[in-house]
Scaffold this motif. Structure first.
Motif, short mmCIF file in Angstrom:
data_model
loop_
_atom_site.label_atom_id
_atom_site.label_comp_id
_atom_site.label_asym_id
_atom_site.label_seq_id
_atom_site.Cartn_x
_atom_site.Cartn_y
_atom_site.Cartn_z
N VAL A 1 1.05 6.72 -4.27
CA VAL A 1 0.46 5.42 -4.56
C VAL A 1 -0.85 5.24 -3.79
CG1 VAL A 1 0.80 2.93 -4.40
CG2 VAL A 1 2.74 4.41 -4.96
N ASP A 2 -1.90 4.89 -4.51
CA ASP A 2 -3.17 4.54 -3.88
C ASP A 2 -3.10 3.05 -3.51
OD1 ASP A 2 -5.76 3.88 -3.19
OD2 ASP A 2 -6.70 4.97 -4.85
N VAL A 3 -2.62 2.78 -2.30
CA VAL A 3 -2.31 1.42 -1.90
C VAL A 3 -3.53 0.51 -1.97
CG1 VAL A 3 -1.48 -0.05 -0.01
CG2 VAL A 3 -0.37 2.15 -0.46
N LYS A 4 -4.67 0.99 -1.50
CA LYS A 4 -5.88 0.16 -1.48
C LYS A 4 -6.30 -0.26 -2.88
CE LYS A 4 -7.86 1.90 2.85
NZ LYS A 4 -9.02 2.56 3.49
N ARG A 5 -6.04 0.59 -3.84
CA ARG A 5 -6.41 0.27 -5.22
C ARG A 5 -5.35 -0.58 -5.91
NH1 ARG A 5 -6.92 4.51 -10.34
NH2 ARG A 5 -8.12 3.14 -11.72
N ILE A 6 -4.08 -0.24 -5.69
CA ILE A 6 -3.00 -0.84 -6.47
C ILE A 6 -2.54 -2.19 -5.91
CG2 ILE A 6 -0.62 -0.52 -7.24
CD1 ILE A 6 -2.74 1.23 -8.64
N GLN B 1 8.32 -2.15 -3.91
CA GLN B 1 9.02 -1.20 -3.05
C GLN B 1 8.25 0.10 -2.94
OE1 GLN B 1 12.77 -1.45 -5.28
NE2 GLN B 1 13.80 -2.13 -3.42
N ARG B 2 7.67 0.56 -4.05
CA ARG B 2 6.88 1.80 -4.01
C ARG B 2 5.64 1.63 -3.14
NH1 ARG B 2 5.01 3.70 -9.48
NH2 ARG B 2 5.99 1.91 -10.47
N ILE B 3 5.01 0.47 -3.25
CA ILE B 3 3.83 0.22 -2.43
C ILE B 3 4.21 0.21 -0.95
CG2 ILE B 3 2.08 -1.51 -1.85
CD1 ILE B 3 2.15 -2.34 -4.84
N LEU B 4 5.31 -0.47 -0.62
CA LEU B 4 5.78 -0.51 0.76
C LEU B 4 6.13 0.88 1.25
CD1 LEU B 4 6.61 -2.11 3.28
CD2 LEU B 4 8.88 -2.41 2.23
N ALA B 5 6.81 1.67 0.40
CA ALA B 5 7.17 3.03 0.80
C ALA B 5 5.92 3.87 1.09
CB ALA B 5 8.01 3.69 -0.30
N PHE C 1 -1.65 -5.65 -7.96
CA PHE C 1 -0.29 -6.17 -7.98
C PHE C 1 -0.25 -7.62 -7.53
CE2 PHE C 1 3.66 -7.11 -5.72
CZ PHE C 1 4.60 -6.85 -6.70
N ASN C 2 -0.95 -7.93 -6.46
CA ASN C 2 -0.94 -9.30 -5.92
C ASN C 2 -1.58 -10.30 -6.89
OD1 ASN C 2 0.37 -8.52 -3.57
ND2 ASN C 2 -1.54 -8.18 -2.45
N SER C 3 -2.42 -9.81 -7.81
CA SER C 3 -3.07 -10.69 -8.77
C SER C 3 -2.21 -10.97 -9.99
CB SER C 3 -4.40 -10.10 -9.23
OG SER C 3 -4.19 -8.98 -10.08
N MET C 4 -1.10 -10.22 -10.15
CA MET C 4 -0.25 -10.42 -11.30
C MET C 4 0.51 -11.75 -11.17
SD MET C 4 -0.96 -7.68 -13.00
CE MET C 4 0.25 -7.61 -14.31
N HIS C 5 0.91 -12.31 -12.30
CA HIS C 5 1.63 -13.58 -12.30
C HIS C 5 2.90 -13.47 -11.46
CE1 HIS C 5 3.93 -17.05 -13.83
NE2 HIS C 5 2.74 -17.54 -14.19
N THR D 1 -5.02 11.49 -16.72
CA THR D 1 -5.78 10.74 -15.72
C THR D 1 -6.53 9.59 -16.36
OG1 THR D 1 -6.02 12.69 -14.30
CG2 THR D 1 -7.58 10.89 -13.96
N ASN D 2 -7.17 9.85 -17.51
CA ASN D 2 -7.91 8.80 -18.20
C ASN D 2 -6.96 7.68 -18.65
OD1 ASN D 2 -10.28 10.22 -17.90
ND2 ASN D 2 -10.23 11.10 -19.96
N ARG D 3 -5.77 8.06 -19.09
CA ARG D 3 -4.79 7.06 -19.51
C ARG D 3 -4.35 6.20 -18.32
NH1 ARG D 3 0.89 6.74 -19.78
NH2 ARG D 3 1.67 5.52 -21.56
N ALA D 4 -4.11 6.84 -17.18
CA ALA D 4 -3.70 6.09 -15.99
C ALA D 4 -4.79 5.11 -15.56
CB ALA D 4 -3.36 7.05 -14.85
N ASN D 5 -6.04 5.54 -15.60
CA ASN D 5 -7.14 4.64 -15.25
C ASN D 5 -7.23 3.48 -16.24
OD1 ASN D 5 -7.98 6.09 -12.99
ND2 ASN D 5 -9.30 7.43 -14.19
#
Length: 377
Positions: A203-208, A230-234, A212-216, A172-176
């Motif tokens: 997927v925690d959509v509100k967090r992720i 696709q995972r976020i949409l799913a 994602f949208n901020s990535m280049h 969990t710490n690694r994922a954070n």
């Protein structure tokens, strides 16, 4: 006494879409000779590749194409007992590399080897250090704790439970840390790797999604970025009560099968693979339930995440699986698996006659109970 093997569900990350170039990996591991064999599995442009090489006087060579960031699993069979044993119980490493000339050197094993000549690998190691180590590092820690324990401790469920609790905490710490790394490195390839791996399931959509949208843009439009999207949409659209995403996939005879071809039946969409132990362990129960309820309108569509047709067909025959089987043989890149956001198998979706999802991930007695509820005894 058996060691505890704590496994994390993981798949080879997807390579970015970029111009391909050649790579060379030269290994020099001690003085091993035939029948020793080296094996490599890696991703290039979203497709899985594999190769093998005979080890002569400790030396072996792999050559191929890379898009610039390819993820590899390399295994060394010291005694020639084969790839599967080497991968799952032997000498194995995981690493990134690019369009480079790389040297892997050790006096005795891949596990103790140094890797030189790869800027990509150095970036990968820096990323791992920032997030607290790789999954393999955490597995090594947990198994090391068990190996160092006394025979009495290995029989003590409370002792083993404390190790597992600490292991899960570290995961969990690694994922954070991975999510934080992605936030701080929106233009970095390993920033997208961190976000993809750290997202987890569900997927925690509100967090992720904001991260994602901020990535280049180039990262979001890479194959890895598309898969994460696709995972976020799913996660946003696939749930109990929602219509199941429609799909078409090829059956064992090479014929296309559409989900909508199955009319007026309850359908279990089952994701599995020949190499998946828990999937195969569930097959006898599912076979019994299928025989019991098929005539009442129960159907199974099994979508395999295999990438070798012979192994897929062999598993179907060996387990005597009488239902519908489809696959595009793209492994973890299976188009329907990506559409449904699949990151681990087994996984399944139970659909009603109108193709709406009525249950998720039912196995064993939970599946039996639900089918009894639908069809009666």
């Amino acid at each position: 006494m058996k060691n505890i093997l704590i496994l994390a569900a993981m798949s080879l990350p997807l390579a970015s879409q970029a111009q391909k170039g050649t790579f060379t990996i030269e290994g020099n591991i001690g003085r091993l000779n035939s029948p020793a064999m080296a094996y490599i599995d890696y991703m290039c442009d979203g497709a899985g590749k594999e190769d093998s090489a005979v080890v002569t006087n400790g030396r072996f060579t792999f050559k191929g194409l890379s898009t610039g960031h390819s993820y590899a699993r390399m295994a060394l069979s010291h005694d020639g007992s084969g790839k599967q044993k080497a991968v799952y119980t032997g000498d194995v490493i995981y690493f990134y590399f690019g369009k480079e000339e790389i040297k892997i050197t050790s006096a005795d094993s891949l596990a103790n080897a140094t890797i030189a000549g790869s800027k990509v690998y150095n970036e990968f190691m820096a990323y791992n250090k920032a997030i607290g180590g790789s999954i393999m590092d955490l597995n090594k820690w947990a198994n090391g704790q068990v190996n160092a324990a006394s025979p009495e401790q290995r029989q003590d469920t409370a002792f083993l439970g404390r190790i597992n609790t600490e292991y899960r905490k570290r995961i969990t710490n690694r994922a954070n840390a991975q999510i934080e790394y992605a936030i701080k490195h929106p233009n970095s390839y390993f920033g997208m790797v961190a976000l993809s791996e750290g997202t987890g399931t569900p997927v925690d959509v509100k967090r992720i999604e904001p991260v994602f949208n901020s990535m280049h843009k180039s990262l979001r439009e890479s194959d890895m970025g598309i898969e994460l999207k696709q995972r976020i949409l799913a996660a946003k659209t696939i749930h109990v009560g929602a219509p199941a995403p429609r799909f078409t996939q090829t059956d064992v005879n090479g014929q296309p099968l559409r989900l909508d071809d199955i009319k007026g039946k309850f359908v279990l969409v089952e994701f599995w693979a020949s190499w998946c132990g828990p999937c195969r362990a569930e097959n006898p129960n599912l076979t019994q339930q299928y025989a019991k309820y098929k005539s009442q309108g129960f159907e199974v569509i099994a979508i395999s995440l295999d990438d070798h047709k012979d192994k897929w067909l062999e598993a179907i025959a060996k387990d005597k699986l009488p239902w519908i089987h489809v696959s595009d043989l793209k492994g973890w890149n299976n188009e329907v698996g990506r559409q449904y956001g699949i990151r681990a198998v087994p996984a399944n979706f139970l659909l009603d006659e109108n193709k709406h999802i009525i249950a998720l991930n039912l196995r064993g007695e939970e599946l039996n109970k639900k089918l009894t509820e639908l069809f009666g005894n």
